[in-house]
Design a protein around this motif. Structure first.
Motif, PDB file in Angstrom:
ATOM      1  N   ALA A  44       0.678  -1.199   0.029  1.00  0.00           N
ATOM      2  CA  ALA A  44       0.103  -0.046   0.026  1.00  0.00           C
ATOM      3  C   ALA A  44       0.833   1.179   0.064  1.00  0.00           C
ATOM      4  O   ALA A  44       0.391   2.368  -0.759  1.00  0.00           O
ATOM      5  N   ALA A  45       1.925   1.387   0.659  1.00  0.00           N
ATOM      6  CA  ALA A  45       2.958   2.182   0.491  1.00  0.00           C
ATOM      7  C   ALA A  45       3.363   2.506  -0.564  1.00  0.00           C
ATOM      8  O   ALA A  45       3.719   3.943  -1.060  1.00  0.00           O
ATOM      9  N   THR A  46       3.662   1.503  -1.502  1.00  0.00           N
ATOM     10  CA  THR A  46       4.257   1.770  -2.948  1.00  0.00           C
ATOM     11  C   THR A  46       3.241   2.422  -3.909  1.00  0.00           C
ATOM     12  O   THR A  46       3.711   3.036  -5.025  1.00  0.00           O
ATOM     13  N   GLY A  47       1.825   1.909  -3.525  1.00  0.00           N
ATOM     14  CA  GLY A  47       0.749   2.315  -4.559  1.00  0.00           C
ATOM     15  C   GLY A  47       0.897   1.195  -5.695  1.00  0.00           C
ATOM     16  O   GLY A  47       0.250   1.361  -6.619  1.00  0.00           O
ATOM     17  N   LEU A  48       1.664   0.149  -5.511  1.00  0.00           N
ATOM     18  CA  LEU A  48       1.736  -0.861  -6.631  1.00  0.00           C
ATOM     19  C   LEU A  48       1.161  -2.121  -6.310  1.00  0.00           C
ATOM     20  O   LEU A  48       0.928  -2.492  -5.094  1.00  0.00           O
ATOM     21  N   ASN A  49       0.529  -2.653  -7.228  1.00  0.00           N
ATOM     22  CA  ASN A  49       0.174  -4.257  -7.220  1.00  0.00           C
ATOM     23  C   ASN A  49      -0.932  -4.219  -6.216  1.00  0.00           C
ATOM     24  O   ASN A  49      -1.054  -5.109  -4.926  1.00  0.00           O
ATOM     25  N   SER A  50      -1.916  -3.298  -6.210  1.00  0.00           N
ATOM     26  CA  SER A  50      -2.825  -3.123  -5.355  1.00  0.00           C
ATOM     27  C   SER A  50      -3.794  -4.300  -5.116  1.00  0.00           C
ATOM     28  O   SER A  50      -4.423  -4.738  -4.125  1.00  0.00           O
ATOM     29  N   GLU A  51      -3.733  -5.087  -6.116  1.00  0.00           N
ATOM     30  CA  GLU A  51      -4.716  -6.368  -6.083  1.00  0.00           C
ATOM     31  C   GLU A  51      -4.141  -7.636  -4.958  1.00  0.00           C
ATOM     32  O   GLU A  51      -4.894  -7.943  -4.318  1.00  0.00           O
ATOM     33  N   ASP A  52      -2.736  -7.453  -5.045  1.00  0.00           N
ATOM     34  CA  ASP A  52      -2.444  -8.443  -4.160  1.00  0.00           C
ATOM     35  C   ASP A  52      -2.277  -8.011  -2.545  1.00  0.00           C
ATOM     36  O   ASP A  52      -2.566  -8.550  -1.763  1.00  0.00           O
TER      37      ASP A  52
END
Length: 409
Positions: free
Chosen positions: A240-248
């Motif tokens: 969540a902190a990266t804003g990436l791979n939100s589905e995982d």
């Protein structure tokens, strides 16, 4: 001889994750009853040699002696990256014949590629189970292969340990095949080895690693047979902190949501740190922290705040709340718009030492600063208006002072 055997028993327990009684029943004359050999899962394939980056899991079987270690790369036939929640199955997917003996504690690896024959002798040769990340050292696993995930770009290995030995790691490098593409805008040969990689690329790579680890465990980590909701939440928070791979991240969050009472406590039990982390997780994933798996985490946190301002466990096993949980509780309450009390912040500040760092637990005795506790506490101080600029500056100064030339703390 007895000492050597005891060392070997301890190593075998760690490798196979079984209990001593199950090992002790094997004798020099008893022939073990073996389970049917595992077969490769549909849609998987393997090739000789280590994997390329992002392709699958590298599997090593080392008979020791004069024979070279077998190194296979397991991939998916459809071209997607291979991973598995069960490393024991990965050995079968890699084309190795693995035979196990079922015990009270799960399957114990007995034979690999027919060795040792006969197996199950005590004392005698035995299989040690090892894992490694790419370019890292082999480590004897603390759980059995059936309880260990095999994530993409990692290594799993079996080593035939001679009698009277406490363990011997596989004789194979943990290096993946190099990606032929430079990955940056400039050719690789024009980029100096001492130049740092692009920061955004590093974040993407780190996020992808976290996602692969989550995917390999069906988005819920299992340690020693127990669901680890705290570690699952940690990975989701990091993504969540990266804003990436939100589905995982969302899938991991759903695992925590669906089993929230197993994590924060039920039947009169309530754990402050777990409740606070769950509330922060809900806020980070855009979920309702007042209805997270049917639990109002904000109200639960407020109920756990004592007169001193400490967020304490309510448990028959004792109070193990600490600076990490106190910090997360403040972050959660501020993030939810409720706000943390001055007494809660003051209690946190009681854990700040003279050097600016924070102790893991407040104490009336010697104050020993801890980098992890300080980093959590600093985030909490930055989130609340109840903190002082001096406390923030001192905590930041401590962390900067702990930073090494490499950037690590």
């Amino acid at each position: 001889m007895l000492t050597t055997h005891l060392r070997r028993v301890g190593a075998a327990l760690a490798a196979a994750a079984i209990g001593l009684p199950a090992l002790a029943i094997t004798t020099a004359s008893a022939e073990p009853v073996l389970d049917p050999p595992l077969t490769a899962a549909a849609g998987t394939s393997w090739t000789d040699g280590p994997c390329e980056v992002g392709a699958g899991v590298t599997v090593v079987v080392d008979m020791q002696g004069d024979a070279e270690a077998g190194v296979h790369c397991v991939t998916n036939e459809d071209g997607t990256a291979y991973s598995s929640p069960n490393a024991l199955q990965t050995f079968a997917d890699a084309g190795f014949a693995v035979e196990t003996e079922t015990t009270t504690y799960g399957p114990m690896i007995c034979k690999v590629e027919g060795a040792p024959d006969p197996c199950g002798q005590w004392p005698g040769a035995w299989w040690g189970f090892y894992t490694a990340d790419a370019d890292a050292a082999w480590t004897m696993a603390g759980a059995g292969a059936h309880d260990t995930a095999a994530a993409t770009d990692t290594f799993v290995g079996l080593s035939l340990v001679p009698e009277d030995s406490a363990g011997i790691e596989p004789r194979a490098d943990t290096a993946l095949l190099e990606d032929e593409t430079p990955g940056d805008d400039e050719p690789a040969e024009e980029r100096g080895d001492d130049e740092p990689a692009d920061a955004d690329a590093a974040v993407v790579a780190a996020a992808d690693f976290l996602s692969r680890e989550l995917q390999a465990q069906d988005h819920l980590f299992v340690n020693h047979g127990f669901n680890d909701y705290g570690l699952t939440a940690d990975f989701a928070l990091a993504l969540a902190a990266t804003g990436l791979n939100s589905e995982d991240a969302a899938s991991a969050g759903q695992q925590v949501t669906a089993n929230i009472l197993e994590y924060i406590g039920t039947d009169g039990e309530r754990y402050a740190g777990a409740t606070a982390k769950s509330a922060v997780l809900a806020l980070s994933l855009g979920m309702d922290s007042t209805d997270f798996g049917g639990v109002d985490l904000i109200a639960a946190l407020q109920d756990l705040e004592t007169e001193s301002g400490r967020f304490s466990d309510v448990s028959e096993w004792g109070d193990y709340s600490n600076t990490l949980g106190q910090s997360l509780a403040i972050i959660a309450l501020e993030g939810a718009g409720v706000g943390a009390s001055q007494s809660a912040v003051d209690y946190l500040l009681d854990a700040q030492c003279d050097d600016g760092g924070f102790a893991l637990t407040p104490t009336d005795g010697t104050c020993l600063s801890d980098p992890d506790a300080t980093s959590f506490a600093l985030q909490a101080l930055l989130a609340t208006p109840c903190a002082t600029d001096a406390s923030i500056d001192d905590a930041l100064g401590y962390l900067v002072g702990r930073q090494q030339e490499s950037g690590g703390l």
